[in-house]
Design a protein around this motif. Structure first.
Motif, mmCIF file in Angstrom:
data_model
loop_
_atom_site.group_PDB
_atom_site.id
_atom_site.type_symbol
_atom_site.label_atom_id
_atom_site.label_comp_id
_atom_site.label_asym_id
_atom_site.label_seq_id
_atom_site.Cartn_x
_atom_site.Cartn_y
_atom_site.Cartn_z
ATOM 1 N N TRP A 1 14.917 1.837 -29.833
ATOM 2 C CA TRP A 1 16.188 2.400 -30.281
ATOM 3 C C TRP A 1 17.080 1.302 -30.828
ATOM 4 O O TRP A 1 16.865 0.120 -30.575
ATOM 5 C CB TRP A 1 16.894 3.104 -29.108
ATOM 6 N N ALA A 2 18.085 1.730 -31.575
ATOM 7 C CA ALA A 2 19.136 0.820 -32.037
ATOM 8 C C ALA A 2 20.446 1.585 -32.003
ATOM 9 O O ALA A 2 20.464 2.806 -32.201
ATOM 10 C CB ALA A 2 18.837 0.320 -33.449
ATOM 11 N N TYR B 1 16.298 5.187 -25.086
ATOM 12 C CA TYR B 1 17.660 4.657 -24.880
ATOM 13 C C TYR B 1 18.213 5.136 -23.541
ATOM 14 O O TYR B 1 18.134 6.325 -23.215
ATOM 15 C CB TYR B 1 18.565 5.141 -26.012
ATOM 16 N N TYR C 1 19.948 -2.828 -29.367
ATOM 17 C CA TYR C 1 18.619 -2.303 -29.680
ATOM 18 C C TYR C 1 17.724 -2.618 -28.499
ATOM 19 O O TYR C 1 18.056 -3.458 -27.649
ATOM 20 C CB TYR C 1 18.059 -2.937 -30.963
ATOM 21 N N VAL D 1 14.621 -0.078 -36.858
ATOM 22 C CA VAL D 1 14.700 0.398 -35.469
ATOM 23 C C VAL D 1 13.372 0.043 -34.790
ATOM 24 O O VAL D 1 12.303 0.393 -35.296
ATOM 25 C CB VAL D 1 14.956 1.916 -35.425
#
Ligand SMILES: *[C@@H]1O[C@H](CO)[C@@H](O)[C@H](O)[C@H]1NC(C)=O
Ligand SMILES: *[C@@H]1O[C@H](CO)[C@@H](O)[C@H](O)[C@H]1NC(C)=O
Ligand SMILES: *[C@@H]1O[C@H](CO)[C@@H](O)[C@H](O)[C@H]1NC(C)=O
Ligand SMILES: *[C@@H]1O[C@H](CO)[C@@H](O)[C@H](O)[C@H]1NC(C)=O
Ligand SMILES: *[C@@H]1O[C@H](CO)[C@@H](O)[C@H](O)[C@H]1NC(C)=O
Ligand SMILES: *[C@@H]1O[C@H](CO)[C@@H](O)[C@H](O)[C@H]1NC(C)=O
Ligand SMILES: *[C@@H]1O[C@H](CO)[C@@H](O)[C@H](O)[C@H]1NC(C)=O
Ligand SMILES: CC(=O)N[C@H]1CO[C@H](CO)[C@@H](O)[C@@H]1O
Ligand SMILES: [Cu+2]
Length: 574
Positions: free
Chosen positions: A521-522, A496, A491, A516
């Motif tokens: 992001w994750a 990302y 994350y 998240v």
């Protein structure tokens, strides 16, 4: 020394539910010791809170609802009878429902709602699962008051991976409205704008002394100096993530989403709706009364919410009950330090079998949208930003709930007209997800509406990147996947970037709901080895109502052990 605590608790639980929950054992065949029967009656009950008396929907008149106690490997059978004028279903949140998708519970995904006067028997096993989970209603916003804990003890003879605590306590965080929950959803959607903040936050249904008429509506834990307690913390709140803290005491996290973690200590934690965390707390302070506080984590811009924390007491034996209480310090409502501190610390206790190779790499954007106003009365129905209507989406698709059960229709090959199988594996156009609107046009905030699903072959090793967007506002979204736990391998903040993302493929946490990061992001991984139709959605109820959801269809594999059995005869019909 053997660890008797879980067995003892289980016995007590067994005795108490037998006497209080009218278990209709006679209707069922003779049970094996490893089958737990529960009788859930969905009932309205008058309760008085915050100086007002009103009807709330409950299970068996209890708020919070009854606890489901079981042991790892047990079968759980719950007969749910709906005695209210509303539709209802119950979802067993975090239960993996191996080969039992029919009993998962989300309305119009795996079943039609249980209508007034009808009942449905949920029947599932708790294979390879132990720890704390929750159950809640999964129809409209009924889960505002219809929720409770699921406690799965280790098998006989298996100990916790930590010293047995002196006692265990359940702490369910909630949000309470004076308005009816179903009306609340209707009114919010009809207005097109943001939803209404809760009238109170609650700990085990109790708001505590900060609220009007609530000086005695307080949850208390009585402790003995020097002893250690296990708190099973559950966030069952409807629309907000929450911080939790106890004045002057450390919280040692030992489990998240019913999976043991490497123990680590924090002063305060953030827990998202749908998440569960077990923490050990040592009563190692001078004898006294210490506040436990719960307050909102609100990462979105322009939101209105209640700032008053819910308070409970962590009270040492030997304290004068009405004396001074040490006050607990919550982070500010957008304080992200405590959020990151918990995420950075979560590591599975055991090195899990993280899929190292992946068959499908999915990229889903998650966020809010503003649709154009089509109402003849915009002042009444288009209260979103710039006179539009708020929505939410995954890969720019706002999920429209079907009026049939997807699973039933899929199972009988009766797809036509109700849903499609073309949910996209990536956004249709790349852009600066966090900072920029698509096409650099601030007015391009619309989504596409549809009931789209994605089909996965049995056994597919999936990597899913969840990317928050800033189309309307960035925000931490708790994304929940039904039917699976997933490895949270990475994350971060911003967009990302596969070249920069560091992934933990050794001991990542194994969860069913992931917050998240705001504007971030994750990355999650799972193996699609459980056939059925599995809902994935934001666990902030308002975002789900706006469309932040989708469904995976996982196909059958080979043979009976990889095939979903036929539906039960009493499956409700639409
Ligand atoms: C629960 O499911 C099992 C396995 O399918 C079945 O044998 C059993 O009869 C079911 N029990 C009830 C009460 O439906
Ligand atoms: C208590 O009631 C007063 C008067 O109705 C109201 O202004 C105030 O906001 C209430 N406090 C809380 C914490 O709800
Ligand atoms: C946390 O908030 C600070 C101050 O608002 C900000 O600079 C930082 O980028 C945020 N961190 C994360 C991980 O969101
Ligand atoms: C947030 O509030 C500001 C100031 O009131 C306003 O200019 C802006 O448009 C709002 N943004 C959203 C997304 O509602
Ligand atoms: C149910 O959904 C189908 C397909 O979306 C639609 O054609 C039909 O009108 C809907 N029926 C009702 C009663 O809403
Ligand atoms: C989402 O779909 C709408 C409607 O088709 C379109 O106008 C918009 O550009 C799309 N946005 C993104 C980010 O793809
Ligand atoms: C309850 O569910 C049934 C079946 O889907 C539907 O026809 C009915 O309109 C629903 N009633 C309410 C009050 O939502
Ligand atoms: C037609 C339309 O929706 N125009 C809006 C575009 O966005 C600006 C602000 O960014 C609004 O002021 C306009 O009303
Ligand atoms: Cu959300």
């Amino acid at each position: 020394m053997p660890n008797w605590a879980p067995q003892l608790l289980l016995l007590l639980a067994f005795l108490s539910y037998k006497t209080t929950l009218h278990v209709a054992a006679k209707q069922w065949p003779v049970l094996g010791r490893s089958t737990r029967f529960y009788d859930f009656k969905v009932q309205t009950r008058r309760i008085t809170k915050l100086c007002e008396t009103k009807n709330v929907v409950t299970i068996n008149g209890m708020f919070p609802g009854p606890v489901v106690y079981a042991q790892e490997g047990d079968r759980v059978i719950v007969k749910v009878t709906n005695e209210t004028p509303h539709n209802a279903t119950i979802h067993w949140h975090g239960v993996r429902q191996k080969l039992s998708c029919w009993f998962d519970g989300p309305a119009y995904i795996t079943q039609c709602p249980i209508q007034t006067g009808h009942s449905f028997v949920y029947n599932f096993t708790l294979v390879n699962q132990k720890g704390t989970l929750l159950w809640h209603a999964h129809f409209s916003w009924l889960r505002a008051t219809v929720y409770g804990a699921i406690i799965i003890y280790p098998k006989n003879g298996v100990h916790y991976p930590f010293k047995p605590p002196r006692a265990e306590h359940i702490i369910i965080l909630g949000e309470y409205w004076l308005k009816d929950a179903i009306e609340l959803e209707k009114a919010t959607l009809a207005g097109g704008g943001p939803t209404f903040p809760a009238d109170a936050y609650t700990i085990n249904g109790r708001p505590g002394p900060n609220y009007n008429c609530s000086a005695n509506d307080v949850y208390k834990i009585h402790v003995v100096a020097g002893k250690t307690y296990l708190l099973r913390i559950i966030n069952a709140a409807l629309n907000t993530e929450h911080f939790f803290t106890i004045a002057n005491h450390k919280l040692t996290i030992v489990e998240a989403d019913a999976e043991y973690t490497k123990p680590f200590s924090v002063d305060r934690l953030m827990i998202a709706p749908g998440q569960t965390m077990n923490v050990l707390v040592k009563a190692d302070q001078p004898i006294g009364k210490y506040s436990m506080a719960m307050g909102p984590y609100m990462s979105a811009r322009n939101v209105s919410f209640r700032k008053t924390p819910a308070i409970g007491f962590f009270q040492y034996k030997g304290t004068t009950p009405n004396g001074f209480a040490f006050s607990a310090q919550l982070p500010s409502f957008n304080g992200n330090f405590s959020v990151m501190r918990v995420m950075d610390g979560l590591r599975s206790l055991n090195t899990n079998k993280v899929p190292l190779e992946i068959d499908r790499n999915l990229f889903f954007t998650i966020g809010l949208n503003v649709e154009k106003c089509h109402s003849s009365n915009p002042k009444k129905s288009c209260r979103g930003p710039h006179g539009g209507v708020l929505a939410a989406s995954i890969n720019n698709i706002s999920f429209i709930s079907p009026n049939i059960s997807l699973l039933q229709n899929y199972y009988y090959n009766a797809i036509i007209g109700h849903f499609t199988e073309d949910f996209p594996a990536a956004p249709s156009k790349p852009y600066d997800f966090v900072n920029g609107a698509p096409n650099n046009s601030p007015n391009d905030t619309q989504s596409v509406r549809g009931t789209r699903t994605m089909v996965l072959e049995y056994g597919t090793r999936v990597q899913l990147i969840l990317q928050d967007t800033g189309t309307v506002t960035t925000e931490n979204h708790p994304i929940h996947l039904h039917g699976y736990s997933f490895h949270v391998v990475g994350y971060g903040t911003g967009n990302y970037n596969p070249n920069k993302a560091k992934l933990n493929l050794v001991d990542p946490p194994y969860m069913n709901t992931i917050g998240v990061p705001v504007g971030g992001w994750a990355v999650i991984r799972f193996v699609a080895d459980n056939p059925g139709v599995w809902f994935m959605h934001c666990h902030l109820e308002i975002h789900m109502s706006w469309g932040l959801s989708m469904a995976f269809i996982v196909k059958n594999g080979k043979g009976a052990s990889e095939t979903l059995p036929p539906p039960p005869a009493d499956l409700p019909r639409c």
